[in-house]
Each structure stands twice: as C-alpha cells, then as structure tokens.
Design a protein around this motif. Structure first.
Motif, PDB file in Angstrom:
ATOM      1  N   VAL A  27      46.561  16.301  37.788  1.00  0.00           N
ATOM      2  CA  VAL A  27      46.972  16.464  39.177  1.00  0.00           C
ATOM      3  C   VAL A  27      46.067  15.586  40.034  1.00  0.00           C
ATOM      4  N   ASN A  28      46.639  14.531  40.556  1.00  0.00           N
ATOM      5  CA  ASN A  28      45.894  13.649  41.443  1.00  0.00           C
ATOM      6  C   ASN A  28      46.886  12.942  42.348  1.00  0.00           C
ATOM      7  N   LYS A  29      46.389  12.057  43.214  1.00  0.00           N
ATOM      8  CA  LYS A  29      47.289  11.433  44.185  1.00  0.00           C
ATOM      9  C   LYS A  29      48.289  10.495  43.541  1.00  0.00           C
ATOM     10  N   THR A  33      51.618  16.652  38.837  1.00  0.00           N
ATOM     11  CA  THR A  33      52.537  17.335  37.923  1.00  0.00           C
ATOM     12  C   THR A  33      51.933  18.642  37.436  1.00  0.00           C
ATOM     13  N   ILE A  34      52.808  19.502  36.941  1.00  0.00           N
ATOM     14  CA  ILE A  34      52.417  20.722  36.229  1.00  0.00           C
ATOM     15  C   ILE A  34      53.184  20.734  34.914  1.00  0.00           C
ATOM     16  N   ALA A  35      52.477  20.949  33.801  1.00  0.00           N
ATOM     17  CA  ALA A  35      53.106  20.994  32.468  1.00  0.00           C
ATOM     18  C   ALA A  35      53.020  22.418  31.928  1.00  0.00           C
ATOM     19  N   ILE A  36      54.130  22.926  31.424  1.00  0.00           N
ATOM     20  CA  ILE A  36      54.215  24.305  30.930  1.00  0.00           C
ATOM     21  C   ILE A  36      54.853  24.310  29.546  1.00  0.00           C
ATOM     22  N   THR A  37      54.322  25.152  28.654  1.00  0.00           N
ATOM     23  CA  THR A  37      54.976  25.443  27.380  1.00  0.00           C
ATOM     24  C   THR A  37      55.394  26.908  27.399  1.00  0.00           C
ATOM     25  N   ALA A  38      56.676  27.179  27.298  1.00  0.00           N
ATOM     26  CA  ALA A  38      57.190  28.549  27.391  1.00  0.00           C
ATOM     27  C   ALA A  38      58.117  28.847  26.217  1.00  0.00           C
ATOM     28  N   THR A  39      58.104  30.105  25.776  1.00  0.00           N
ATOM     29  CA  THR A  39      58.939  30.544  24.649  1.00  0.00           C
ATOM     30  C   THR A  39      59.804  31.720  25.073  1.00  0.00           C
ATOM     31  N   LYS A 182      52.268  27.401  43.897  1.00  0.00           N
ATOM     32  CA  LYS A 182      51.834  28.174  45.059  1.00  0.00           C
ATOM     33  C   LYS A 182      50.316  28.328  45.077  1.00  0.00           C
ATOM     34  N   GLY A 183      49.724  28.539  43.904  1.00  0.00           N
ATOM     35  CA  GLY A 183      48.272  28.666  43.821  1.00  0.00           C
ATOM     36  C   GLY A 183      47.544  27.405  44.212  1.00  0.00           C
ATOM     37  N   LEU A 184      48.251  26.287  44.163  1.00  0.00           N
ATOM     38  CA  LEU A 184      47.664  24.998  44.523  1.00  0.00           C
ATOM     39  C   LEU A 184      48.078  24.576  45.935  1.00  0.00           C
ATOM     40  N   ASN A 185      48.692  25.536  46.666  1.00  0.00           N
ATOM     41  CA  ASN A 185      49.170  25.230  48.025  1.00  0.00           C
ATOM     42  C   ASN A 185      50.146  24.047  48.013  1.00  0.00           C
ATOM     43  N   ALA A 186      51.017  24.045  47.030  1.00  0.00           N
ATOM     44  CA  ALA A 186      52.014  22.991  46.910  1.00  0.00           C
ATOM     45  C   ALA A 186      53.360  23.640  46.626  1.00  0.00           C
ATOM     46  N   ILE A 242      55.018  18.261  41.548  1.00  0.00           N
ATOM     47  CA  ILE A 242      54.657  19.147  42.648  1.00  0.00           C
ATOM     48  C   ILE A 242      54.513  18.316  43.908  1.00  0.00           C
ATOM     49  N   GLU A 243      54.835  18.922  45.028  1.00  0.00           N
ATOM     50  CA  GLU A 243      54.857  18.195  46.296  1.00  0.00           C
ATOM     51  C   GLU A 243      53.934  18.866  47.315  1.00  0.00           C
TER      52      GLU A 243
END
Length: 243
Positions: A27-29, A33-39, A182-186, A242-243
């Motif tokens: 996460v930088n300028k 992005t946010i990467a998730i692995t979900a099952t 949301k936790g990142l204020n984005a 993320i925006e």
C-alpha cells in the motif's frame, strides 16, 4: 503497514479467512491494493451412486466352480437389466477362476473343504440415480451378489456447486477487504485480480453388505441407504484497489 497488519489479524479471526503476506500486500502512492485469500464451501446431496457388486462361488473342481459362477453371474445381470438398469450402466471390474488356498478353509470340516477346492469371483460397477441405490443393491444381493455394498457417491454436474463455492469465497473476500479498507480510512475499489483453487475432497469410508440367507431373501426389505452429502470447497485469492 503496522495498521494494516493489525486490521488483517482482527478480520481474519472474525471472518475465518487468511490475508496475504505483508510482502504481497503493498500500500503506497504508486500501488494502493488489498490482497485477500478466502475460503468457502457448498454442501449438496449426491445424485449419482456407483455401486460395487460381486460374488464368490465355490466348487469341488474348476469346472464345477465355473458352472456355479456362470449361473450366479448371469442371474445377477438378468435381475438388474430386467428391473430396468441399462446395460451401459453395468461395467465389469474383474473376474477370476482360481484354486482355494488352504489357509482360507482351514477351519472348515473335511466335507466342506472338499466342496471348496476352486472358486470363481466376479465384480461389476453399476451406475444409477442416488435414490435407486438401495433398490439396485437389493436386486443384486438377492440374485447372488454376496460380495457387494461399496457405494461411490457423486454429482451429475460437478461444476455447478464448485462455481457456487468460488462465488461465495470471492464475496467473503470482498467483505473482508471492505472492512480492512475502512480501517485504513479508505474505500474499496475495483477487483484487480482473482484466482481460484479447488481443494481435494477427503476419502469416504467404504460400506460392505452381504447376501441374506437363501430362505429369507424374498421377505427381506432393501437396506436403508441415504445419499451422502458432498462438500465442494474453493479458495480464492483476490486483489482489490483501494481509493
């Protein structure tokens, strides 16, 4: 980055998913992005049953054993086809004529041993609708299939529940990613990448059934057999902007 790690750990416990490693999530300028692995999984009842049926017949010599085996073999197939089981649903697995080994009959009386010098074994697989499994097994056993009972359960359409599991996993990933944003204020942006991994199903235990005594066959009801539930699991790796 420490804020992202804390959010990732908390959300993993809450939503039962695993986030990607810190090296993957950047996460930088230049790259937000946010990467998730979900099952996730889908459980459905099997609609196809593949029965393993067979028999063993004995005789005092090879010819007698073969004759007894031939009668039993043809009686089993006739019972199935007469009941409406299609010929192309009955497939041969193996057949064998061989001498009986001494250790197999060492506890029998001399008269019984004399009648079991040779043996004939044969087996088939029979594919049928899951709700017909008990009926088909009953027909085979009562016709002489005294080495029967294993059933493999499956689905006519394996892709539909697998696709549903993947869709549920992706939706789970989206929810977790949104909470992390949301936790990142984005705010969560578009899905940039997703991949799906199918997980192997655990082996099922085998079930064996033996023929009923000859005098009681006509009066014995089929075994109580219910189709198994089949679990399809999918793991999705998803990257969101993320925006």
């Amino acid at each position: 980055m420490s804020i992202l790690r804390r959010a990732s750990i908390a959300l993993s416990a809450a939503f039962l998913v695993t986030t990607a490693s810190a090296q993957t999530i950047q996460v930088n300028k230049e790259n937000r992005t946010i990467a998730i692995t979900a099952t996730d999984k889908v459980i459905v009842f099997a609609d196809v049953a593949t029965l393993h049926i067979g028999f063993i017949a004995y005789g005092p010599d090879s010819d007698s054993a073969y004759a007894a085996g031939s009668r039993t073999s043809n009686a089993i197939v006739k019972a199935l086809t007469s009941a409406g089981v299609p010929n192309d649903s009955i497939e041969s697995e193996n057949q064998n004529v061989s001498p009986v080994q001494e250790y197999q009959i060492d506890k029998l009386t001399p008269a019984e041993k004399a009648q079991r010098k040779f043996q004939v074994t044969q087996s088939w697989t029979v594919r049928t609708n899951a709700n017909e499994a008990a009926k088909v097994l009953d027909l085979a056993v009562k016709a002489g299939a005294n080495q029967s009972g294993q059933i493999d359960w499956s689905l006519k359409d394996e892709n539909a529940p697998q696709s549903e599991a993947a869709a549920k996993a992706l939706q789970r990933a989206r929810v977790v990613a949104g909470e992390m944003a949301k936790g990142l204020n984005a705010s969560l942006g578009a899905l940039l990448y997703a991949s799906n991994e199918t997980q192997a199903e655990p082996p099922r235990p085998l079930m064996r059934a033996m023929a009923a005594p000859a005098m009681a066959k006509a009066d014995v009801a089929p075994l109580a057999i219910n189709p198994r539930q089949i679990e399809k699991t999918a793991t999705v790796y998803a990257v969101f902007a993320i925006e």
